[in-house]
Motif scaffolding. Structure first.
Motif, PDB file in Angstrom:
ATOM      1  N   GLU A 185      -9.605  74.737  -3.969  1.00 24.61           N
ATOM      2  CA  GLU A 185     -11.016  74.867  -3.340  1.00 24.61           C
ATOM      3  C   GLU A 185     -11.617  73.390  -3.952  1.00 24.61           C
ATOM      4  OE1 GLU A 185     -13.521  78.661  -2.879  1.00 24.61           O
ATOM      5  OE2 GLU A 185     -12.597  78.665  -4.736  1.00 24.61           O
ATOM      6  N   ASN A 186     -11.081  72.795  -5.101  1.00 24.87           N
ATOM      7  CA  ASN A 186     -11.891  71.574  -5.320  1.00 24.87           C
ATOM      8  C   ASN A 186     -11.664  70.585  -4.297  1.00 24.87           C
ATOM      9  OD1 ASN A 186     -13.107  72.570  -7.583  1.00 24.87           O
ATOM     10  ND2 ASN A 186     -11.217  72.067  -9.184  1.00 24.87           N
ATOM     11  N   GLU A 187     -10.570  70.424  -3.571  1.00 23.43           N
ATOM     12  CA  GLU A 187     -10.250  69.384  -2.699  1.00 23.43           C
ATOM     13  C   GLU A 187     -11.169  69.330  -1.702  1.00 23.43           C
ATOM     14  OE1 GLU A 187      -7.252  67.005  -2.693  1.00 23.43           O
ATOM     15  OE2 GLU A 187      -7.775  67.841  -4.913  1.00 23.43           O
ATOM     16  N   ILE A 188     -11.915  70.338  -1.196  1.00 21.53           N
ATOM     17  CA  ILE A 188     -12.901  70.391   0.049  1.00 21.53           C
ATOM     18  C   ILE A 188     -14.119  70.089  -0.666  1.00 21.53           C
ATOM     19  CG2 ILE A 188     -13.055  72.632   0.331  1.00 21.53           C
ATOM     20  CD1 ILE A 188     -13.000  72.034   3.414  1.00 21.53           C
ATOM     21  N   ILE A 189     -14.392  70.849  -1.825  1.00 28.06           N
ATOM     22  CA  ILE A 189     -15.361  70.761  -2.444  1.00 28.06           C
ATOM     23  C   ILE A 189     -16.002  69.294  -2.908  1.00 28.06           C
ATOM     24  CG2 ILE A 189     -16.899  71.432  -4.736  1.00 28.06           C
ATOM     25  CD1 ILE A 189     -15.464  74.254  -4.620  1.00 28.06           C
ATOM     26  N   LYS A 190     -15.085  68.615  -3.124  1.00 29.35           N
ATOM     27  CA  LYS A 190     -15.518  67.129  -3.473  1.00 29.35           C
ATOM     28  C   LYS A 190     -15.464  66.277  -2.563  1.00 29.35           C
ATOM     29  CE  LYS A 190     -10.603  65.778  -4.871  1.00 29.35           C
ATOM     30  NZ  LYS A 190      -9.642  65.384  -5.848  1.00 29.35           N
ATOM     31  N   SER A 191     -15.309  66.925  -1.291  1.00 31.84           N
ATOM     32  CA  SER A 191     -14.957  65.996  -0.029  1.00 31.84           C
ATOM     33  C   SER A 191     -16.509  65.926   0.496  1.00 31.84           C
ATOM     34  CB  SER A 191     -14.383  66.424   0.885  1.00 31.84           C
ATOM     35  OG  SER A 191     -14.779  67.550   1.572  1.00 31.84           O
ATOM     36  N   SER A 192     -16.597  65.336   1.606  1.00 36.84           N
ATOM     37  CA  SER A 192     -18.038  65.013   2.265  1.00 36.84           C
ATOM     38  C   SER A 192     -18.219  66.124   3.306  1.00 36.84           C
ATOM     39  CB  SER A 192     -18.573  63.883   2.914  1.00 36.84           C
ATOM     40  OG  SER A 192     -17.572  63.548   3.631  1.00 36.84           O
ATOM     41  N   ALA A 193     -17.114  67.157   3.362  1.00 40.26           N
ATOM     42  CA  ALA A 193     -17.312  68.285   4.439  1.00 40.26           C
ATOM     43  C   ALA A 193     -18.303  69.039   4.099  1.00 40.26           C
ATOM     44  CB  ALA A 193     -16.074  68.563   4.752  1.00 40.26           C
ATOM     45  N   THR A 194     -18.657  69.994   5.138  1.00 44.21           N
ATOM     46  CA  THR A 194     -19.290  71.434   4.574  1.00 44.21           C
ATOM     47  C   THR A 194     -18.401  72.358   4.321  1.00 44.21           C
ATOM     48  OG1 THR A 194     -21.390  70.869   6.000  1.00 44.21           O
ATOM     49  CG2 THR A 194     -21.260  72.983   5.671  1.00 44.21           C
ATOM     50  N   TYR A 195     -18.489  73.395   3.299  1.00 41.33           N
ATOM     51  CA  TYR A 195     -17.522  74.253   3.212  1.00 41.33           C
ATOM     52  C   TYR A 195     -18.200  75.749   2.726  1.00 41.33           C
ATOM     53  CZ  TYR A 195     -14.431  76.999   0.267  1.00 41.33           C
ATOM     54  OH  TYR A 195     -13.608  77.908  -0.519  1.00 41.33           O
ATOM     55  N   LEU A 196     -17.816  76.487   3.538  1.00 37.96           N
ATOM     56  CA  LEU A 196     -18.174  78.072   3.330  1.00 37.96           C
ATOM     57  C   LEU A 196     -17.229  78.838   3.139  1.00 37.96           C
ATOM     58  CD1 LEU A 196     -21.081  78.229   5.927  1.00 37.96           C
ATOM     59  CD2 LEU A 196     -21.463  77.875   3.583  1.00 37.96           C
ATOM     60  N   SER A 197     -16.950  79.293   1.804  1.00 42.22           N
ATOM     61  CA  SER A 197     -15.921  80.175   1.754  1.00 42.22           C
ATOM     62  C   SER A 197     -16.286  81.573   2.437  1.00 42.22           C
ATOM     63  CB  SER A 197     -15.872  80.544   0.282  1.00 42.22           C
ATOM     64  OG  SER A 197     -16.715  81.071  -0.566  1.00 42.22           O
ATOM     65  N   LEU A 198     -15.382  82.415   2.386  1.00 42.84           N
ATOM     66  CA  LEU A 198     -15.730  83.707   2.947  1.00 42.84           C
ATOM     67  C   LEU A 198     -16.868  84.315   2.275  1.00 42.84           C
ATOM     68  CD1 LEU A 198     -15.372  86.174   4.850  1.00 42.84           C
ATOM     69  CD2 LEU A 198     -13.537  87.048   3.343  1.00 42.84           C
ATOM     70  N   LYS A 199     -17.153  84.222   1.022  1.00 41.34           N
ATOM     71  CA  LYS A 199     -18.010  84.958   0.210  1.00 41.34           C
ATOM     72  C   LYS A 199     -19.339  84.228   0.329  1.00 41.34           C
ATOM     73  CE  LYS A 199     -15.142  86.058  -3.923  1.00 41.34           C
ATOM     74  NZ  LYS A 199     -14.719  85.677  -5.156  1.00 41.34           N
ATOM     75  N   GLU A 200     -19.203  82.889   0.604  1.00 38.81           N
ATOM     76  CA  GLU A 200     -20.677  82.213   0.955  1.00 38.81           C
ATOM     77  C   GLU A 200     -20.832  82.444   2.259  1.00 38.81           C
ATOM     78  OE1 GLU A 200     -23.885  80.088   0.162  1.00 38.81           O
ATOM     79  OE2 GLU A 200     -22.625  80.496  -1.370  1.00 38.81           O
ATOM     80  N   LEU A 201     -20.058  82.663   3.174  1.00 38.47           N
ATOM     81  CA  LEU A 201     -20.550  83.035   4.586  1.00 38.47           C
ATOM     82  C   LEU A 201     -21.519  84.208   4.621  1.00 38.47           C
ATOM     83  CD1 LEU A 201     -20.393  82.539   7.765  1.00 38.47           C
ATOM     84  CD2 LEU A 201     -18.068  83.697   7.601  1.00 38.47           C
ATOM     85  N   ARG A 202     -20.608  85.226   3.879  1.00 41.62           N
ATOM     86  CA  ARG A 202     -21.414  86.290   3.885  1.00 41.62           C
ATOM     87  C   ARG A 202     -22.688  86.513   3.263  1.00 41.62           C
ATOM     88  NH1 ARG A 202     -15.858  89.847   2.750  1.00 41.62           N
ATOM     89  NH2 ARG A 202     -15.242  90.423   5.180  1.00 41.62           N
ATOM     90  N   LYS A 203     -22.804  85.611   1.993  1.00 42.22           N
ATOM     91  CA  LYS A 203     -24.178  85.409   1.406  1.00 42.22           C
ATOM     92  C   LYS A 203     -25.156  84.685   2.110  1.00 42.22           C
ATOM     93  CE  LYS A 203     -25.872  83.419  -2.827  1.00 42.22           C
ATOM     94  NZ  LYS A 203     -25.406  82.543  -3.935  1.00 42.22           N
ATOM     95  N   GLN A 204     -24.637  83.774   2.634  1.00 37.24           N
ATOM     96  CA  GLN A 204     -25.621  82.857   3.556  1.00 37.24           C
ATOM     97  C   GLN A 204     -26.158  83.747   5.134  1.00 37.24           C
ATOM     98  OE1 GLN A 204     -25.382  78.485   5.711  1.00 37.24           O
ATOM     99  NE2 GLN A 204     -24.824  78.594   3.458  1.00 37.24           N
ATOM    100  N   GLY A 205     -25.090  84.442   5.510  1.00 33.59           N
ATOM    101  CA  GLY A 205     -25.293  85.096   6.720  1.00 33.59           C
ATOM    102  C   GLY A 205     -24.596  84.240   7.965  1.00 33.59           C
ATOM    103  N   ILE A 206     -23.895  84.889   8.929  1.00 39.85           N
ATOM    104  CA  ILE A 206     -23.236  84.248   9.871  1.00 39.85           C
ATOM    105  C   ILE A 206     -23.952  83.458  10.623  1.00 39.85           C
ATOM    106  CG2 ILE A 206     -21.731  84.789  11.884  1.00 39.85           C
ATOM    107  CD1 ILE A 206     -20.435  87.078  10.246  1.00 39.85           C
ATOM    108  N   LYS A 207     -25.259  84.217  11.040  1.00 38.80           N
ATOM    109  CA  LYS A 207     -25.901  83.102  12.220  1.00 38.80           C
ATOM    110  C   LYS A 207     -26.566  82.297  11.413  1.00 38.80           C
ATOM    111  CE  LYS A 207     -27.098  87.177  15.321  1.00 38.80           C
ATOM    112  NZ  LYS A 207     -28.199  88.255  16.104  1.00 38.80           N
ATOM    113  N   ASN A 208     -27.247  82.255  10.429  1.00 40.48           N
ATOM    114  CA  ASN A 208     -27.726  81.229   9.494  1.00 40.48           C
ATOM    115  C   ASN A 208     -26.647  80.092   9.282  1.00 40.48           C
ATOM    116  OD1 ASN A 208     -30.292  82.393   9.417  1.00 40.48           O
ATOM    117  ND2 ASN A 208     -29.630  83.379   7.288  1.00 40.48           N
TER     118      ASN A 208
END
Length: 220
Positions: free
Chosen positions: A101-124
């Motif tokens: 995961e660190n490879e994309i976390i340290k990049s300038s891309a937006t990264y939403l893991s499955l856990k984070e997607l559910r936490k944030q909400g799909i529509k949001n």
């Protein structure tokens, strides 16, 4: 072929093998302008070859199209990067390994893991991406769908099975939001292996879901 379709303002809907087909799509997009990439996948596919167990391009596709890796792949036709790293939104990974995961976390891309997607909400999450596309005045965005983003119980016909994943309700909610956007330029579907679906039941269910959602929501 993709370049010709884009030039005619047609919508490419591509069925592929593994995720390496993204390179062709991304090169065609770069030849036309500045595009975003919504990368919906059970893995990030964003890593250096040193971390890859196979060295296969499919497992590094998101990284390669954003200019990371050997120039023979990242700089075809002197077009590197095909997609700017900051215009990549990688969603759905559930391979929760720190080094991976660190490879994309340290990049300038937006990264939403499955856990984070559910936490944030799909529509949001989707609306946030679409707002960025508008804010940056991108020419559009491409949708990459790897079938392994789906829950393993409903889509086991993939090459790298992992527990959990999106239910069809979640998948349909997410894709319907994207399909409604006029900025969606095209999409590709990868990894679903019919040889692993002996009765065809999983493939039929996938086709039924994505075609229904697409036909109900596509707004280009």
């Amino acid at each position: 072929m993709i370049n010709n379709l884009l030039s005619q303002n047609k919508f490419p809907f591509i069925l592929g093998g593994d995720c390496s087909i993204l390179l062709g799509s991304a090169i065609a997009l770069k030849q036309k302008g500045n595009y975003g990439l919504f990368y919906l996948d059970g893995h990030t596919d964003f890593m250096d070859v040193s971390l890859s167990e196979t060295g296969g391009v499919g497992g590094m596709a998101a990284s390669i199209v954003t200019g990371n890796g050997h120039q023979k792949l990242t700089n075809i036709l002197n077009l590197s990067p095909y997609i700017k790293e900051e215009n990549l939104c990688c969603v759905g990974n559930r391979e929760y390994d720190d080094e991976y995961e660190n490879e994309i976390i340290k990049s300038s891309a937006t990264y939403l893991s499955l856990k984070e997607l559910r936490k944030q909400g799909i529509k949001n999450a989707v609306q946030s991406f679409l707002l960025e596309v508008e804010k940056k005045k991108l020419d559009g965005f491409w949708l990459h769908i790897d079938a392994d983003v789906l829950n393993d119980s409903v889509m086991p016909c993939v090459d790298s099975r992992t527990p959990d994943g999106l239910t069809y309700n979640e998948f349909n909610e997410l894709t319907s939001c994207l399909f409604q956007s006029k900025r969606l330029t095209g999409l590709e579907i990868t990894i679903l292996d019919p040889d692993l679906d002996e009765t065809g039941q999983y493939t039929k269910e996938f086709v039924a879901n994505i075609t229904s959602t697409f036909n109900q929501n596509f707004n280009n």
